[in-house]
Design a protein around this motif. Structure first.
Motif: not given
Length: 293
Positions: A35-39, A82-89, A97-102, A149-159
């Motif tokens: 998992l990675e996170t970026r704008i 107006l906003c920046d959109h933070l992604l988790v991939l 890349t668009e298919d990897q956004i979770v 739903p399948q990514y609702r883990t402590k790891r994803t929230v932390e990221l």
């Protein structure tokens, strides 16, 4: 601890002198496993994030959208531009890349909000008064947080938090706020959690914020002696519980959002209130990605 002191400490770990929260690719804000996170970088990525929001908010949580957005399968509003959109991939997913956004989070910086009439959550809570009481501070609003739903883990929230933290450091943010949501439009169904928040976490003094009078719903639904703290925390959405661990406060009063089928509370998190162990943990991680090669 001020943002400046945190940044000074991180620069000691960043001999390359790169901007905080950025990797050699200039925008990586965090990584855990695959998992990675970026704008979001492109309109296509924002569109894909809106599709994730549709799956969570509309298909799962039964939020209401207009006919055109339902036809397109997108959850969209005027604040998106107006906003920046933070992604988790999830980089382990085959495809574009668009298919990897979770997961996604919407970030609205102080100066952008002020230039365009205020903050999104100002439609439910008195955040404009809060901001006005702190003219020397820079605020950031967090919103539209959702994870498949399948990514609702402590790891994803932390990221997600890791990405928000690195972004806040990068933009010298002093305080963050945003709506935290309980499912459903009956606050009484969350009497235990709301009462715990009322008795233990309501912001006071210079950080106090009330729900707007015409939307105000009582959170004091149980006497303090009847509230079991362990059970109350267990019943909370993970994101709200995570913010409390960081040192967040909540506004006074809840708001029922009929369109999104939620009961909202306002989360308020001054950077200076964040527990030192979390500053050390997330600060070090932000510095690691700032100096990644």
């Amino acid at each position: 601890m001020s943002v400046e002191l945190i940044e000074r400490d991180l620069l000691l770990e960043n001999p390359a002198g790169m901007p905080l929260g950025l990797s050699a690719s200039r925008d990586l804000l965090g990584r855990i496993g695959s998992l990675e996170t970026r704008i979001a970088r492109t309109e296509r990525e924002i569109d894909a994030a809106q599709a994730v929001r549709y799956r969570v908010f509309v298909e799962e949580m039964k939020a209401q959208v207009c006919v055109e957005d339902a036809r397109r399968g997108r959850e969209v509003d005027s604040w998106d531009s107006l906003c920046d959109h933070l992604l988790v991939l999830d980089r382990s997913i085959d495809g574009d890349t668009e298919d990897q956004i979770v997961g996604t989070y919407r970030l609205l910086r102080h100066e952008v909000a002020i230039a365009h009439g205020g903050f999104y959550s100002g439609s439910e809570f008195g955040v404009n008064a809060l901001v006005a009481r702190h003219p020397e501070k820079r605020f950031m609003e967090l919103g539209r947080s959702c994870v498949l739903p399948q990514y609702r883990t402590k790891r994803t929230v932390e990221l997600l938090w890791q990405g928000c933290w690195a972004y806040a450091l990068q933009h010298r943010i002093d305080a963050m706020f945003g709506c935290g949501s309980f499912p459903g439009t009956q606050p009484e169904e969350h009497a235990l959690a709301l009462s715990f928040l009322h008795h233990n976490a309501v912001a006071k003094g210079e950080w106090a914020v009330d729900a707007l009078p015409h939307l105000y719903r009582e959170m004091d639904l149980m006497p303090s002696e009847a509230v079991n703290a362990r059970r109350a925390l267990f019943s909370m959405p993970p994101l709200i519980k995570g913010y409390l661990r960081l040192g967040a406060m909540v506004g006074n009063g809840a708001v029922v959002d009929q369109a999104f089928n939620t009961t909202d509370v306002l989360i308020i998190l001054p950077i200076s209130s964040i527990s030192g162990r979390y500053v050390n943990y997330y600060g070090a991680d932000a510095g690691r990605f700032a100096s990644a090669s």
